[in-house]
Design an enzyme around this catalytic site. Structure first.
Site, short mmCIF file in Angstrom:
data_model
loop_
_atom_site.label_atom_id
_atom_site.label_comp_id
_atom_site.label_asym_id
_atom_site.label_seq_id
_atom_site.Cartn_x
_atom_site.Cartn_y
_atom_site.Cartn_z
N HIS A 167 0.84 -1.21 0.00
CA HIS A 167 0.00 0.00 0.00
C HIS A 167 0.87 1.26 0.00
CE1 HIS A 167 -3.11 -2.66 2.23
NE2 HIS A 167 -3.56 -2.47 1.01
N LYS A 223 -16.78 -8.34 6.23
CA LYS A 223 -16.08 -9.20 7.17
C LYS A 223 -15.67 -8.38 8.40
CE LYS A 223 -12.82 -8.04 3.78
NZ LYS A 223 -12.08 -8.14 2.66
N ARG A 234 -1.65 -6.05 -8.54
CA ARG A 234 -0.39 -6.75 -8.26
C ARG A 234 -0.12 -7.81 -9.31
NH1 ARG A 234 -2.36 -7.92 -2.29
NH2 ARG A 234 -4.13 -8.35 -3.64
N SER A 240 -2.70 -7.76 2.84
CA SER A 240 -3.07 -7.65 4.26
C SER A 240 -3.47 -9.01 4.81
CB SER A 240 -4.22 -6.66 4.43
OG SER A 240 -3.81 -5.36 4.06
O1 PNS Z 1 -8.88 -3.15 0.08
P1 PNS Z 1 -10.14 -3.71 -0.51
O2 PNS Z 1 -10.91 -4.51 0.53
O3 PNS Z 1 -9.91 -4.48 -1.78
O4 PNS Z 1 -11.06 -2.42 -0.89
C1 PNS Z 1 -12.36 -2.58 -1.38
C2 PNS Z 1 -13.11 -1.24 -1.46
C3 PNS Z 1 -13.09 -0.52 -0.14
C4 PNS Z 1 -12.45 -0.36 -2.51
C5 PNS Z 1 -14.58 -1.54 -1.91
O5 PNS Z 1 -15.11 -2.55 -1.10
C6 PNS Z 1 -15.49 -0.32 -1.84
O6 PNS Z 1 -15.36 0.61 -2.60
N1 PNS Z 1 -16.44 -0.35 -0.87
C7 PNS Z 1 -17.38 0.75 -0.65
C8 PNS Z 1 -18.81 0.37 -1.01
C9 PNS Z 1 -19.04 0.49 -2.50
O7 PNS Z 1 -18.94 1.54 -3.11
N2 PNS Z 1 -19.33 -0.67 -3.11
C10 PNS Z 1 -19.53 -0.80 -4.53
C11 PNS Z 1 -18.20 -1.05 -5.23
S1 PNS Z 1 -18.46 -1.38 -6.94
#
Ligand code: PNS
Length: 170
Positions: A21, A45, A96, A134
């Site tokens: 990150h 989760k 990645r 993570s």
């Molecule tokens: O680090 P991660 O868990 O891969 O991040 C995922 C994240 C936070 C980018 C995604 O879950 C998100 O944007 N969540 C907010 C809710 C939302 O907008 N959901 C629709 C996404 S298409």
């Protein structure tokens, strides 16, 4: 007219923030005027660290790295709405390896449906941090492995304290 500058948003769970990150954060911060790191508050989760702890760790890491055009915030709800409120025109995500691609493409397309004016830009981290996630950091720490080369120094003791393990323990 005053120009607020070009702002991007770098969202994620950051549970916890890793060297992968940080690598991405540096690259993104060098490309834009202002970068907002957005820590997802309500994940499906149960996270290892609550949103405030994750935000604090990120803020420490950003300060330590001297990235003064980066702000760290937590957010709820739809990312596109948060991005709009922050005045961001670009979402930054890391890619990645091929395994990330399907999920990222689906999310990018869905976010585009929700807000066609917001672009998703993918950056690739340095090869040296490509294998870090993570999830693996949490697993390795839980099993007593050394996470010193996987997360920023300030994060190591916090993960160990949370998981109640030292390094290399039985
Ligand atoms: O680090 P991660 O868990 O891969 O991040 C995922 C994240 C936070 C980018 C995604 O879950 C998100 O944007 N969540 C907010 C809710 C939302 O907008 N959901 C629709 C996404 S298409």
């Amino acid at each position: 007219m005053t120009h607020a500058g070009f702002r991007a948003i770098y969202p994620g769970s950051f549970d916890p923030v890793t060297l992968g990150h940080l690598d991405l954060l540096r690259r993104a911060a060098a490309l834009v005027d202002q970068l907002t790191v957005a820590v997802l508050r309500n994940t499906e989760k149960t996270p290892l660290f609550d949103a405030e702890e994750r935000r604090e760790m990120l803020a420490d890491v950003v300060a330590e790295a001297g990235l003064d055009n980066v702000e760290v915030t937590a957010f709820d709800g739809l990312l596109v709405e948060f991005a709009r409120r922050r005045g961001a025109r670009v979402i930054i995500r890391g890619l990645r390896a091929a395994g990330d691609f399907e999920y990222e493409l689906q999310m990018a397309h869905m976010n585009r449906r929700l807000d066609p004016g917001l672009e998703t830009v993918f950056l690739t981290p340095d090869e040296s941090v490509q294998s870090i996630s993570s999830r693996l950091v949490r697993e390795i720490a839980r099993l007593g492995g050394d996470i010193g080369a996987l997360v920023p120094p300030a994060v190591v003791p916090r993960v160990i304290a949370r998981l109640g393990r030292g390094t290399g323990g039985a």
